[in-house]
Design a protein around this motif. Structure first.
Motif, PDB file in Angstrom:
ATOM      1  N   PRO A  23       4.565  -4.179   4.395  1.00 51.01           N
ATOM      2  CA  PRO A  23       3.225  -4.709   4.114  1.00 51.01           C
ATOM      3  C   PRO A  23       3.233  -5.525   2.826  1.00 51.01           C
ATOM      4  CG  PRO A  23       3.349  -2.380   3.499  1.00 51.01           C
ATOM      5  CD  PRO A  23       4.671  -2.729   4.127  1.00 51.01           C
ATOM      6  N   ARG A 119       4.508   1.791  11.286  1.00 49.68           N
ATOM      7  CA  ARG A 119       3.471   1.725  10.245  1.00 49.68           C
ATOM      8  C   ARG A 119       2.655   0.437  10.336  1.00 49.68           C
ATOM      9  NH1 ARG A 119       1.761  -1.100   6.731  1.00 49.68           N
ATOM     10  NH2 ARG A 119       3.368  -2.563   7.388  1.00 49.68           N
ATOM     11  N   THR A 121      -1.252  -1.119   8.728  1.00 52.49           N
ATOM     12  CA  THR A 121      -2.472  -0.830   7.963  1.00 52.49           C
ATOM     13  C   THR A 121      -3.581  -0.507   8.967  1.00 52.49           C
ATOM     14  OG1 THR A 121      -1.793  -2.291   6.182  1.00 52.49           O
ATOM     15  CG2 THR A 121      -4.164  -1.847   6.371  1.00 52.49           C
ATOM     16  N   ARG A 123      -7.491   0.005   9.161  1.00 53.81           N
ATOM     17  CA  ARG A 123      -8.735  -0.146   8.387  1.00 53.81           C
ATOM     18  C   ARG A 123      -9.908   0.575   9.034  1.00 53.81           C
ATOM     19  NH1 ARG A 123      -6.098  -5.259   8.067  1.00 53.81           N
ATOM     20  NH2 ARG A 123      -5.191  -5.469   5.980  1.00 53.81           N
ATOM     21  N   ARG A 212     -12.579  -3.945   1.547  1.00 55.64           N
ATOM     22  CA  ARG A 212     -12.641  -5.380   1.275  1.00 55.64           C
ATOM     23  C   ARG A 212     -13.162  -6.115   2.533  1.00 55.64           C
ATOM     24  NH1 ARG A 212      -8.954  -8.949  -1.750  1.00 55.64           N
ATOM     25  NH2 ARG A 212      -7.479  -7.295  -2.130  1.00 55.64           N
ATOM     26  N   PHE A 214     -12.807  -9.057   4.740  1.00 53.41           N
ATOM     27  CA  PHE A 214     -11.861 -10.150   5.006  1.00 53.41           C
ATOM     28  C   PHE A 214     -12.549 -11.333   5.695  1.00 53.41           C
ATOM     29  CE2 PHE A 214      -8.693  -6.815   4.352  1.00 53.41           C
ATOM     30  CZ  PHE A 214      -7.696  -7.499   3.679  1.00 53.41           C
ATOM     31  N   PRO A 270      -4.297   0.209   2.120  1.00 51.41           N
ATOM     32  CA  PRO A 270      -4.378  -0.051   0.672  1.00 51.41           C
ATOM     33  C   PRO A 270      -5.742  -0.652   0.342  1.00 51.41           C
ATOM     34  CG  PRO A 270      -2.414  -1.057   1.659  1.00 51.41           C
ATOM     35  CD  PRO A 270      -3.324  -0.657   2.780  1.00 51.41           C
ATOM     36  N   THR A 272      -6.976  -2.823  -2.841  1.00 54.37           N
ATOM     37  CA  THR A 272      -6.583  -3.311  -4.167  1.00 54.37           C
ATOM     38  C   THR A 272      -7.572  -4.288  -4.786  1.00 54.37           C
ATOM     39  OG1 THR A 272      -5.144  -4.949  -3.141  1.00 54.37           O
ATOM     40  CG2 THR A 272      -4.102  -2.906  -3.864  1.00 54.37           C
ATOM     41  N   THR A 312       0.494  -6.892  12.822  1.00 53.29           N
ATOM     42  CA  THR A 312       0.185  -8.156  12.140  1.00 53.29           C
ATOM     43  C   THR A 312       1.440  -9.029  12.250  1.00 53.29           C
ATOM     44  OG1 THR A 312      -1.165  -6.847  10.651  1.00 53.29           O
ATOM     45  CG2 THR A 312      -0.623  -9.018   9.895  1.00 53.29           C
ATOM     46  N   ARG A 314       4.660 -11.576  11.581  1.00 57.84           N
ATOM     47  CA  ARG A 314       5.632 -11.751  10.497  1.00 57.84           C
ATOM     48  C   ARG A 314       6.397 -13.051  10.730  1.00 57.84           C
ATOM     49  NH1 ARG A 314       3.151  -7.968   8.989  1.00 57.84           N
ATOM     50  NH2 ARG A 314       3.881  -6.105   7.925  1.00 57.84           N
TER      51      ARG A 314
HETATM   52  C1  LIG Z   1       0.044  -4.811  -2.672  1.00 55.68           C
HETATM   53  C2  LIG Z   1      -0.811  -4.738  -1.439  1.00 55.68           C
HETATM   54  C3  LIG Z   1      -2.194  -4.826  -1.546  1.00 55.68           C
HETATM   55  C4  LIG Z   1      -3.010  -4.739  -0.403  1.00 55.68           C
HETATM   56  N1  LIG Z   1      -4.379  -4.757  -0.538  1.00 55.68           N
HETATM   57  C5  LIG Z   1      -5.167  -4.549   0.547  1.00 55.68           C
HETATM   58  C6  LIG Z   1      -6.592  -4.443   0.409  1.00 55.68           C
HETATM   59  O1  LIG Z   1      -7.146  -4.507  -0.686  1.00 55.68           O
HETATM   60  N2  LIG Z   1      -7.333  -4.233   1.532  1.00 55.68           N
HETATM   61  C7  LIG Z   1      -6.748  -4.101   2.766  1.00 55.68           C
HETATM   62  O2  LIG Z   1      -7.466  -3.874   3.730  1.00 55.68           O
HETATM   63  N3  LIG Z   1      -5.405  -4.225   2.924  1.00 55.68           N
HETATM   64  C8  LIG Z   1      -4.604  -4.424   1.844  1.00 55.68           C
HETATM   65  N4  LIG Z   1      -3.238  -4.499   1.981  1.00 55.68           N
HETATM   66  C9  LIG Z   1      -2.659  -4.435   3.318  1.00 55.68           C
HETATM   67  C10 LIG Z   1      -2.183  -5.825   3.783  1.00 55.68           C
HETATM   68  O3  LIG Z   1      -3.285  -6.655   4.068  1.00 55.68           O
HETATM   69  C11 LIG Z   1      -1.280  -5.632   5.003  1.00 55.68           C
HETATM   70  O4  LIG Z   1      -0.144  -4.917   4.595  1.00 55.68           O
HETATM   71  C12 LIG Z   1      -0.818  -6.919   5.644  1.00 55.68           C
HETATM   72  O5  LIG Z   1      -1.912  -7.620   6.170  1.00 55.68           O
HETATM   73  C13 LIG Z   1       0.200  -6.662   6.765  1.00 55.68           C
HETATM   74  O6  LIG Z   1      -0.313  -5.791   7.733  1.00 55.68           O
HETATM   75  P1  LIG Z   1       0.388  -4.403   8.074  1.00 55.68           P
HETATM   76  O7  LIG Z   1       0.317  -3.539   6.846  1.00 55.68           O
HETATM   77  O8  LIG Z   1      -0.437  -3.831   9.204  1.00 55.68           O
HETATM   78  O9  LIG Z   1       1.799  -4.668   8.476  1.00 55.68           O
HETATM   79  C14 LIG Z   1      -2.412  -4.588   0.869  1.00 55.68           C
HETATM   80  C15 LIG Z   1      -1.012  -4.504   0.972  1.00 55.68           C
HETATM   81  C16 LIG Z   1      -0.224  -4.558  -0.161  1.00 55.68           C
HETATM   82  C17 LIG Z   1       1.268  -4.404  -0.043  1.00 55.68           C
END
Ligand SMILES: Cc1cc2nc3c(=O)[nH]c(=O)nc-3n(C[C@H](O)[C@H](O)[C@H](O)COP(=O)(O)O)c2cc1C
Length: 324
Positions: A23, A119, A121, A123, A212, A214, A270, A272, A312, A314
């Motif tokens: 990610p 893995r 993300t 939401r 957040r 998007f 995450p 952030t 997602t 790549r």
């Molecule tokens: C350093 C970092 C910060 C991120 N911040 C957010 C965030 O604030 N909100 C969110 O929904 N996802 C956040 N993500 C998740 C990314 O959006 C996500 O990893 C990326 O879109 C790829 O999708 P995947 O994790 O499903 O592979 C963050 C990921 C990383 C590594």
């Protein structure tokens, strides 16, 4: 090329293929790899840094740390000992790490290796079933191996955290440069292999702490489902200093935490924006009793039974490797 050289190169390429699934902030994948004999070099790709959202490169470096940890997991599972030198050249700060193969070892960490591809993300709001204390303790211990600490936002801090997250959202949404960047990374050209697609984002829904936004235009394509984050826990990874080496360590600890989460049948997302927006970072800092420097917040929970979180895109491995 001798057979031995080609096998070494294949090993390192296959580790890069695993790291490709790491990610990253806005799915920017801000890294480049170079293979030199039995060494793999990881470089920050500044052309993929979010200039308005991440001017210091904190999130870029954390993302590189996640990718570095994915490589380590892939090599360990294949039975390779890897020596890792992080930020090895003060004159070349974008050289993030040098990973050198140093012989065979007993294969280790198959469960984490297996979690890499599973893995994603998630939401969607999590279920009311609580995440166990033992699991949070496990993440605390594993993060500390990288010098990164885990603080939990306690139940009685939830209202203040809710205000912090909402404030981060307002400040983010009120900043035209950040919004332009968000628009760019949520509306990528077909085939770019990066960015955050609508199918991975959920519309605003009743939940403990807002996430957040998007898609301010409401284009989110993932149904939130019946959860309300009742059993979710909110963890903050923090460090005692606030240098690029701390950001890199945070990325490695974050990767380990996310892979442990997946391997344990849990899910995470995450959060952030609370850290990227300086005013919210200050609020969070106070909420954590001025403990060190908050680097990343994670919402961890039990997923509501249903479909797996969506994948997602790549970029191809070849696009991430600088050929000699
Ligand atoms: C350093 C970092 C910060 C991120 N911040 C957010 C965030 O604030 N909100 C969110 O929904 N996802 C956040 N993500 C998740 C990314 O959006 C996500 O990893 C990326 O879109 C790829 O999708 P995947 O994790 O499903 O592979 C963050 C990921 C990383 C590594």
């Amino acid at each position: 090329m001798s057979d031995r050289t080609s096998t070494t190169e294949e090993t390192l390429r296959s580790a890069v293929a695993a790291a490709r699934l790491a990610p990253s902030i806005f799915n920017t994948q801000p890294w480049r790899w170079q293979i030199r004999d039995n060494t793999l070099e990881l470089r920050a790709d500044r052309s993929r840094q979010l200039a308005a959202t991440d001017p210091d490169g904190r999130m870029l470096m954390i993302s590189c740390g996640v990718a570095l940890h994915h490589v380590r997991v892939a090599l360990a599972a294949e039975g390779h000992q890897a020596l890792v030198d992080t930020l090895p050249d003060a004159e070349d700060p974008d050289l993030v790490a040098r990973i050198t193969l140093a012989g065979a070892a007993a294969p280790a960490g198959a469960r984490l290796r297996e979690a890499i591809a599973r893995r994603h993300t998630d939401r969607r709001p999590f279920a009311d079933t609580p995440v166990s204390e033992a699991f949070v303790d496990q993440l605390r211990t594993s993060s500390e191996t990288y010098g990164v600490y885990v603080a939990e936002l306690a139940r009685d801090s939830m209202v203040r955290f809710q205000v912090t997250a909402a404030r981060a959202g307002e400040l983010d949404e009120g900043d035209p440069a950040r919004q332009a960047e968000l628009l760019e990374w949520t509306h990528r050209p077909t085939g770019s292999g990066d960015g955050v697609p609508p199918a991975t984002a959920v519309p605003a829904t009743p939940r403990k702490i807002p996430l957040r936004t998007f898609f301010p235009d409401g284009a989110e394509g993932l149904l939130p489902g019946p959860g309300h984050d009742g059993g979710a826990r909110y963890l903050v990874l923090w460090t005692t200093d606030d240098e690029p080496s701390d950001w890199l360590a945070t990325g490695q600890a974050m990767s380990l935490a996310l892979l442990e989460t997946t391997a344990s049948g849990l899910a995470a997302s995450p959060m952030t924006d609370v850290i990227e927006v300086p005013a919210s970072r200050m609020l969070l800092h106070r909420l954590l009793d001025n403990l060190g420097h908050a680097q990343v917040a994670l919402r961890v929970g039990v997923p509501v039974a249903g479909e797996a979180a969506p994948e997602t895109p790549r970029r191809a491995v070849a696009e991430m490797i600088t050929e000699k």
